[in-house]
Design an enzyme around this catalytic site. Structure first.
Site, PDB file in Angstrom:
ATOM      1  N   CYS A 179       0.575  -1.287   0.113  1.00 13.73           N
ATOM      2  CA  CYS A 179      -0.004  -0.001  -0.126  1.00 13.73           C
ATOM      3  C   CYS A 179       0.735   1.282   0.029  1.00 13.73           C
ATOM      4  O   CYS A 179       0.475   2.133  -0.798  1.00 13.73           O
ATOM      5  CB  CYS A 179      -1.014   0.073   1.208  1.00 13.73           C
ATOM      6  SG  CYS A 179      -2.100  -1.477   1.180  1.00 13.73           S
TER       7      CYS A 179
HETATM    8  C1  UGA Z   1      -1.112   0.165   5.665  1.00 14.40           C
HETATM    9  C2  UGA Z   1      -1.748   1.169   6.530  1.00 14.40           C
HETATM   10  O1  UGA Z   1      -1.272   0.908   7.864  1.00 14.40           O
HETATM   11  C3  UGA Z   1      -3.424   0.673   6.720  1.00 14.40           C
HETATM   12  O2  UGA Z   1      -3.808   1.710   7.455  1.00 14.40           O
HETATM   13  C4  UGA Z   1      -4.117   0.834   5.318  1.00 14.40           C
HETATM   14  O3  UGA Z   1      -5.313   0.397   4.998  1.00 14.40           O
HETATM   15  C5  UGA Z   1      -3.312  -0.331   4.464  1.00 14.40           C
HETATM   16  O4  UGA Z   1      -2.005   0.189   4.503  1.00 14.40           O
HETATM   17  C6  UGA Z   1      -3.899  -0.260   3.058  1.00 14.40           C
HETATM   18  O5  UGA Z   1      -3.688   0.967   2.332  1.00 14.40           O
HETATM   19  O6  UGA Z   1      -4.116  -1.006   2.702  1.00 14.40           O
HETATM   20  P1  UGA Z   1       0.105  -2.290   5.852  1.00 14.40           P
HETATM   21  O7  UGA Z   1       0.637  -2.174   4.520  1.00 14.40           O
HETATM   22  O8  UGA Z   1      -0.613  -3.744   5.816  1.00 14.40           O
HETATM   23  O9  UGA Z   1      -1.269  -1.208   6.296  1.00 14.40           O
HETATM   24  O10 UGA Z   1       1.045  -2.317   6.869  1.00 14.40           O
HETATM   25  P2  UGA Z   1       1.655  -1.314   7.980  1.00 14.40           P
HETATM   26  O11 UGA Z   1       1.535  -2.060   9.536  1.00 14.40           O
HETATM   27  O12 UGA Z   1       0.906  -0.145   8.122  1.00 14.40           O
HETATM   28  O13 UGA Z   1       3.204  -1.530   7.921  1.00 14.40           O
HETATM   29  C7  UGA Z   1       3.649  -0.950   6.744  1.00 14.40           C
HETATM   30  C8  UGA Z   1       5.221  -1.011   6.462  1.00 14.40           C
HETATM   31  O14 UGA Z   1       5.565   0.148   7.628  1.00 14.40           O
HETATM   32  C9  UGA Z   1       5.786  -2.240   7.206  1.00 14.40           C
HETATM   33  O15 UGA Z   1       6.882  -2.534   6.043  1.00 14.40           O
HETATM   34  C10 UGA Z   1       6.527  -1.826   8.500  1.00 14.40           C
HETATM   35  O16 UGA Z   1       7.595  -2.306   8.735  1.00 14.40           O
HETATM   36  C11 UGA Z   1       6.717  -0.134   8.191  1.00 14.40           C
HETATM   37  N1  UGA Z   1       6.782   0.562   9.498  1.00 14.40           N
HETATM   38  C12 UGA Z   1       5.819   0.608  10.321  1.00 14.40           C
HETATM   39  C13 UGA Z   1       8.014   1.003   9.997  1.00 14.40           C
HETATM   40  O17 UGA Z   1       9.124   0.984   9.374  1.00 14.40           O
HETATM   41  N2  UGA Z   1       8.065   1.882  11.100  1.00 14.40           N
HETATM   42  C14 UGA Z   1       6.903   2.003  11.864  1.00 14.40           C
HETATM   43  O18 UGA Z   1       7.147   2.705  12.678  1.00 14.40           O
HETATM   44  C15 UGA Z   1       5.756   1.440  11.444  1.00 14.40           C
END
Ligand code: UGA
Length: 452
Positions: free
Chosen positions: A278
């Site tokens: 996403c």
């Molecule tokens: C994300 C959003 O969090 C959702 O709200 C949204 O609905 C979704 O995209 C979408 O558009 O469908 P997602 O991609 O499943 O969800 O995963 P996240 O938990 O948001 O993590 C995304 C990335 O950010 C991961 O690679 C994670 O490691 C990274 N991340 C997250 C960091 O590097 N640092 C952080 O502090 C948090």
């Protein structure tokens, strides 16, 4: 059974989690996919992909409400036999990084075909992530073109963005923090609000429903994903600042920042960068969309650039520890884009492997508790895939921690010392106690340097 029947056009994370949760609450759902194998699995009560708690909900439906969830391969029939149709198709990134609306367009055509022969009022809800203007100017117009019916008169049209994260899709579907409803007119929005008042009941006491127009609702979703990505790149930029000063720790700095009552500490974890289906797709899509309208985003360009650079940075850190990596054996712990999933889309591990290959490293071995198979589909023989942590560390000269799985958090300095040829370790997610590891091994971590 609830008075409105719902068709769900698209059976990915959003579509199937909604379909399962709705039918578990007494709502008749006709899901639809063109993939016969997937439809059969769903009709047999089996989740076609892994998502926490999805199978359990599907088991409940099978046991208590088996006639309420059905999956067809005929979207026209699904629309004709229901009152509300939700479009939950994917909107992938094109090669030029703009949004691909192909699946949305073909679904709108199918809805148009159905509405041509339907006299009763029908509500269409776009729940996929789409750039502003898509619901009105693409979906609405195609349906009108094919059916001869007018939005706001003969059919209702809404846009309701989704905020569910992988691994939390069921929890997020059942307990959202807000519901955003964009409507072409009041009647459309009222009908969708009524549906959610039934579905959520008491949960709505803690969950505001925001009403707005279609384009604002479309932009809310981008606002969300772009701000979350920006928080991560901001934390990574500050991690780079922290590394300019001995003994400053980014984890402590962000803990201090995140406690401000106007902010919160979530998504301020510095690391090797964000991945997933996403963030890249949506940040690129809205950037390309705004450019097509004559506005160039400088902020989002920086967010993506900082993120890409983190993969280069972690390899630089490894070379500071070890010297040139070419000719050495390098281990990656974690390949999935985040823990709890086997999803490899846009995973940081892919960028790290490419950077290692660029620097002449050919002996790379990776291990992921869940994503080895999907990683092999994505990266093929760019690296070897270990079946265990022990196999991954064996004889290695440098380990890069890429994904923060719980089983990696349990490792001690001795585990690395015993199993690696030379126990060099770079912590790309800040899961290890800095003092303990730094005293025991050649160690580096994102967002902290020790010059003692
Ligand atoms: C994300 C959003 O969090 C959702 O709200 C949204 O609905 C979704 O995209 C979408 O558009 O469908 P997602 O991609 O499943 O969800 O995963 P996240 O938990 O948001 O993590 C995304 C990335 O950010 C991961 O690679 C994670 O490691 C990274 N991340 C997250 C960091 O590097 N640092 C952080 O502090 C948090």
């Amino acid at each position: 059974m609830y008075k409105y029947k719902v068709s769900i056009l698209g059976t990915g994370f959003i579509g199937l989690c909604s379909a399962a949760c709705f039918s578990n609450k007494g709502i008749k759902v006709l899901a639809s996919t063109h993939n016969e194998k997937k439809a059969k699995l769903i009709n047999d009560g089996k989740a076609p992909f892994f998502e926490a708690n999805l199978q359990e909900i599907m088991d409940d439906v099978k046991k208590n409400n088996s006639d309420l969830l059905q999956c067809l391969t005929d979207p026209v029939k699904a629309v004709l036999e229901t009152d509300i149709s939700m479009i939950t198709q994917g909107t992938p990134m094109r090669d030029d990084k703009s949004i691909d609306l192909g699946f949305i367009e073909s679904t709108a055509r199918e809805i148009g075909e159905a509405l041509k022969t339907k006299d009763k009022y029908h509500l269409i809800v776009v729940r996929s992530t789409v750039v502003p203007g898509t619901t009105r100017n693409l979906v609405g117009k195609i349906i009108t073109e094919i059916s001869g019916k007018e939005p706001g008169k003969d059919f209702g049209l809404c846009m309701q963005p989704e905020f569910l994260a992988e691994g939390r899709s069921i929890e997020d579907t059942l307990h959202p923090d807000r519901i955003v409803i964009g409507g072409v007119d009041k009647r459309s929005g009222d009908m969708l609000q009524e549906f959610y008042e039934y579905f959520y009941g008491d949960h709505l006491q803690n969950c505001p429903i925001l009403r707005m127009n279609l384009e604002s609702a479309e932009l809310v979703k981008y606002g969300n994903n772009c701000l979350l990505s920006t928080k991560i790149s901001y934390a990574n930029e500050f991690a780079n600042f922290a590394e300019l000063v001995p003994n400053v720790d980014i984890a402590q700095v962000m803990a201090g920042v995140g406690l401000d009552y106007r902010l919160n500490s979530r998504f301020l974890n510095a690391g090797v960068g964000f991945g997933g289906s996403c963030f890249h797709k949506d940040v690129n899509a809205i950037k390309a969309w705004s450019k097509s309208k004559g506005y160039t985003s400088r902020l989002l360009e920086a967010v993506l650039g900082i993120n890409d650079d983190q993969a280069i940075h972690i390899v630089d850190m490894a070379e500071e520890l070890v010297g040139k990596l070419a000719g050495k054996k390098v281990t990656l712990l974690g390949l999935a884009f985040k823990p709890g999933t086997d999803d490899m889309r846009e995973a940081a591990s892919i960028r790290v492997v490419d950077e290692l290959l660029k620097r002449g490293v050919t002996d790379i071995i990776g291990y992921d508790p869940k994503a080895n198979e999907t990683a092999e589909v994505e990266m093929g023989d760019k690296l070897k895939y270990a079946k265990s942590i022990t196999e991954a560390l064996n004889d290695s000269e440098c380990t890069l921690l890429i994904t923060e799985w719980d089983e990696f958090k349990k490792l001690t300095p001795d585990d690395f010392k015993k199993q690696m040829k030379t126990p060099n370790l770079v912590d790309g997610r800040r899961i290890y106690d800095y003092e303990k590891f730094n005293n025991a091994l050649p160690f580096k971590a994102i967002g902290r340097v020790n010059l003692d």
